[in-house]
Design a protein around this motif. Structure first.
Motif, PDB file in Angstrom:
ATOM      1  N   SER A 193       0.829  -1.220   0.000  1.00 38.85           N
ATOM      2  CA  SER A 193       0.000   0.000   0.000  1.00 38.85           C
ATOM      3  C   SER A 193       0.853   1.257   0.000  1.00 38.85           C
ATOM      4  O   SER A 193       0.370   2.338   0.343  1.00 38.85           O
ATOM      5  CB  SER A 193      -0.891   0.023   1.247  1.00 38.85           C
ATOM      6  N   GLY A 194       2.140   1.117  -0.333  1.00 38.21           N
ATOM      7  CA  GLY A 194       3.032   2.280  -0.280  1.00 38.21           C
ATOM      8  C   GLY A 194       3.715   2.339   1.068  1.00 38.21           C
ATOM      9  O   GLY A 194       3.147   1.955   2.096  1.00 38.21           O
ATOM     10  N   SER A 195       4.963   2.816   1.086  1.00 40.50           N
ATOM     11  CA  SER A 195       5.723   2.831   2.343  1.00 40.50           C
ATOM     12  C   SER A 195       5.098   3.771   3.372  1.00 40.50           C
ATOM     13  O   SER A 195       5.288   3.616   4.571  1.00 40.50           O
ATOM     14  CB  SER A 195       7.175   3.224   2.074  1.00 40.50           C
ATOM     15  N   LYS A 196       4.319   4.771   2.905  1.00 41.24           N
ATOM     16  CA  LYS A 196       3.664   5.694   3.851  1.00 41.24           C
ATOM     17  C   LYS A 196       2.215   5.248   4.129  1.00 41.24           C
ATOM     18  O   LYS A 196       1.453   5.955   4.752  1.00 41.24           O
ATOM     19  CB  LYS A 196       3.638   7.128   3.266  1.00 41.24           C
ATOM     20  N   LYS A 197       1.849   4.074   3.579  1.00 39.05           N
ATOM     21  CA  LYS A 197       0.481   3.537   3.714  1.00 39.05           C
ATOM     22  C   LYS A 197      -0.548   4.549   3.211  1.00 39.05           C
ATOM     23  O   LYS A 197      -1.628   4.712   3.767  1.00 39.05           O
ATOM     24  CB  LYS A 197       0.163   3.173   5.181  1.00 39.05           C
ATOM     25  N   ASP A 198      -0.172   5.250   2.131  1.00 35.87           N
ATOM     26  CA  ASP A 198      -1.047   6.326   1.648  1.00 35.87           C
ATOM     27  C   ASP A 198      -1.767   5.944   0.360  1.00 35.87           C
ATOM     28  O   ASP A 198      -2.395   6.772  -0.283  1.00 35.87           O
ATOM     29  CB  ASP A 198      -0.209   7.592   1.399  1.00 35.87           C
ATOM     30  N   LYS A 199      -1.660   4.666  -0.039  1.00 32.68           N
ATOM     31  CA  LYS A 199      -2.260   4.264  -1.314  1.00 32.68           C
ATOM     32  C   LYS A 199      -3.162   3.055  -1.109  1.00 32.68           C
ATOM     33  O   LYS A 199      -3.093   2.373  -0.091  1.00 32.68           O
ATOM     34  CB  LYS A 199      -1.160   3.908  -2.324  1.00 32.68           C
TER      35      LYS A 199
END
Length: 709
Positions: free
Chosen positions: A73-79
């Motif tokens: 989900s993206g390294s920042k969990k933003d996707k």
């Protein structure tokens, strides 16, 4: 069961590079960070998940491409959560088939380069293969922690040697033991890693000593994007600010269109930079929707048809790999291009027959569908467009065959493989191994399209051929371990031939008088040479009934028997014309057998008088080599009695050398060529024709043959 992830959230990627650039270690880190595994497997410990074969674990190399799926989900969990299907490919040139067939079915590729080694020979090969199939790629410069690591030098060499429009989208902070993280050139923020496993990191302002460098490289990145994006170019030239999202969109557009290659840095072994690389995969590499429709041929009408990435379209998939598995039997890897497949459903197998060039179609039933994770697997009920799965139950399916809906036939473009370039003879150590050897080699040949098996009709040896000495070494090792077959290996014999130089006339007389009926056969023949490659011709020029016509086929039979073994060294005779011109017969004693024997005698007499010579097989050798190695390549070919037929310039600073070389001088050639050119030259060796052997070598062959009789 509904689709778990929409098509735009699916990525089919390969990890490809030169041997030892860190592909498998990188894949292991991806599995760890995406939660697929909870412990990082190390190649040097023989514990890598993706290197599951015993031979891979012992040698620390990848031999067979392994497939797996993970979620991110993206390294920042933003996707939104993306599904990533990954194939980890080998780097050794002997297993180039694994890379070739993987790139044929993948939508994107992460090309891994060593920060010290840079553009190495096999990375050039992989790059050319990706160009051939138009696969978008990201460059990941690995091993930034190693002594001598230089990110910018590698980027420069990729640009120069591989002709890529490459630009860094981040630059490293430090190098070697001081490698700490990276500066993102899109949002102009720095990421520093704070834990050993790389799971903890912090985003900070760019360190003061790197601000000027970062600004310079950001400008270079935007210049590279402006090469293919007019709106970015306008804003850049006018000095206007370009938003972060606009840059990301432009990079994605350029990468998918193969006009731009983003470059990032990392150290997979030290757990730094891998999450940013996975982010780049979902941000910039295409989904099956971006790749769009594939073109195939309708086998019935031979018209072109399209298959789009749509679950509602008719089912179509390409079999890109076949494996023999000791638990489930024959496992076929499919890349699904359109429609959906349920377990237990009937499918059609379509392919073009290489011998006749006609399409072949037959129907099979899919037993099970498996989601792959290296050599472990989960059963699933159905599979949708854009996915990569293994299926069980398909019988005689080979790599490159299309699997499709029986009511909507299509044949997708197959996969072309290089021809094997080296061969050895194998024989079983015991009678018990004899039976198993044939079936085991057949199964291995079905798995690997660059591995061939045939029996030499003259020596009776089983000959196996492949892409290199390591390739065949692994095959023999697998015979022993997987199939329990002990085999000896040796050098194969060169298949020489004999022919004649002059036209002669010879008599064949077979007369036997014993008690009772005798034997009487008598003929005169003319023998003359034919052009190379013409073969054998038999002509009847008898006049006046000197031999009854029912005995002429018997004479031909005798001559053909003579063809099997020449008079110099016992090799088959080729390219001769034999004409029956005269003879006589006996009303009582003549029969077919007598004239057959007369034909054999006449043939052997003619061979002795017609100035016989030995011919040897000549190979056409085409070597693609970097320009600086041309002298070494040509010198080596000349030392092997080779003739240079011509040279031409190829793309990307390579020279293509064409030559003819005798097969007897080709043993060990590929290994020698690789050491001469550091593995950068690629040979293509194919049989060409037969030529007369020089006198000194002919004398050796005759002496050896007569000594062995």
């Amino acid at each position: 069961m509904p689709r778990s992830h929409p098509l735009e959230l699916v990525r089919n990627i390969g990890i490809a590079a030169h041997i030892d650039a860190g592909k498998t270690t990188t894949t292991e880190r991806i599995l760890y960070y995406t939660g697929k595994t909870h412990k990082m497997g190390e190649v040097h410990e023989g514990a890598a998940t993706m290197d599951w074969m015993e031979q891979e674990q012992e040698r620390g190399i990848t031999i067979t491409s392994a497939a797996t799926s993970c979620f991110w989900s993206g390294s920042k969990k933003d996707k939104a959560e993306h599904k990533i299907n990954i194939i980890d490919t080998p780097g050794h040139v002997d297993f180039t088939v694994e890379v070739e067939r993987s790139l044929r079915v993948l939508d994107g590729c992460v090309a891994v380069f060593c920060a010290v080694g840079g553009v190495q020979p096999q990375s050039e090969t992989v790059w050319r293969q990706a160009n051939k199939y138009g696969v978008p790629r990201i460059v990941y410069v690995n091993k930034m922690d190693r002594l001598g690591a230089d990110f910018f030098s590698v980027v420069g060499r990729v640009k120069e040697r591989l002709g890529a429009n490459i630009a860094p989208i981040q630059i490293p902070i430090g190098a070697e033991s001081l490698y700490k993280g990276y500066v993102d050139l899109i949002n102009m923020k720095a990421t520093l890693y704070t834990s050993d496993d790389g799971k903890e990191y912090e985003e900070v302002e760019i360190p003061a000593d790197l601000r000027e460098t970062a600004a310079l490289w950001r400008e270079k990145m935007i210049e590279s994007i402006a090469d293919f994006d007019d709106s970015i170019m306008e804003r850049f030239l006018e000095g206007k600010e370009i938003k972060e999202q606009e840059i990301r969109d432009a990079i994605r557009k350029g990468t998918v269109a193969n006009k731009f290659v983003p470059a990032i840095s990392g150290s997979s072994f030290k757990n730094k930079g891998v999450q940013a690389m996975i982010d780049a995969v979902i941000d910039y590499l295409p989904s099956p929707l971006d790749v769009g429709s594939v073109t195939g041929i309708d086998p019935r009408s031979e018209e072109s048809v399209q298959r789009g990435p749509d679950d509602k379209a008719p089912f179509s998939a390409l079999a890109f790999k076949v494996m023999s598995d000791k638990y489930v039997g024959r496992l076929t890897f499919l890349r699904v291009y359109s429609g959906l497949l349920k377990k237990g459903s009937a499918v059609a197998i379509t392919y073009r027959d290489p011998q006749t060039n006609d399409f072949r179609t037959r129907t099979e039933r899919v037993g099970r569908i498996l989601e792959m994770h290296a050599n472990s697997r989960n059963d699933i009920d159905e599979v949708y467009a854009g996915e990569i799965v293994g299926v069980i139950g398909l019988g005689d399916v080979n790599t490159g065959h299309t699997v499709c809906d029986p009511n909507n036939l299509v044949a997708l473009e197959s996969i072309k493989f290089p021809e094997p370039v080296i061969q050895i003879a194998v024989e079983p150590k015991s009678k018990a191994d004899q039976e198993k050897l044939g079936t085991s080699l057949h199964r291995l040949a079905q798995e690997d399209p660059t591995f061939r098996v045939f029996t030499d009709p003259e020596s009776g040896q089983t000959i196996i051929s492949g892409m290199g000495e390591l390739h065949l070494e692994i095959i023999v090792d697998r015979l022993n371990r997987e199939f329990g077959v002990q085999a000896n290996q040796g050098k194969p014999q060169v298949a020489y031939r004999e022919t004649v130089r002059t036209k002669v006339k010879a008599e064949g007389r077979f007369i036997r008088q014993t008690g009772g009926s005798g034997q009487y056969g008598h003929c005169w023949i003319e023998m003359e040479p034919q052009p190379s490659g013409t073969g054998f011709a038999f002509v009847n020029k008898l006049v006046g009934g000197s031999i009854p016509k029912e005995y002429v086929p018997a004479i031909e039979k005798g001559v053909r028997e003579g063809l099997l073994s020449g008079v110099l060294a016992g090799y088959p005779v080729v390219d001769v014309k034999v004409t029956v011109v005269d003879g006589s017969y006996h009303e009582v004693d003549s029969n077919e057998n007598a004239f057959k024997q007369a034909g054999v005698i006449a043939f052997r007499e003619a061979m002795k008088k017609a100035n016989p010579v030995i011919k040897e097989p000549i190979m056409h050798v085409e070597v693609t080599t970097p320009e600086q190695n041309v002298g070494d390549v040509v010198g080596d070919i000349n030392s092997r009695r080779g003739r240079i037929e011509g040279m031409e310039q190829g793309p990307g600073g390579v020279t293509i050398v064409n030559a003819h070389v005798p097969l007897s001088e080709m043993f060990g050639y590929v290994t020698t060529l690789r050491s001469l050119t550091q593995g950068r030259a690629q040979p293509a060796v194919t049989p060409s024709h037969y030529e007369e052997v020089p006198a000194n070598i002919a004398n050796e062959i005759v002496a050896k043959a007569q000594g062995g009789r």
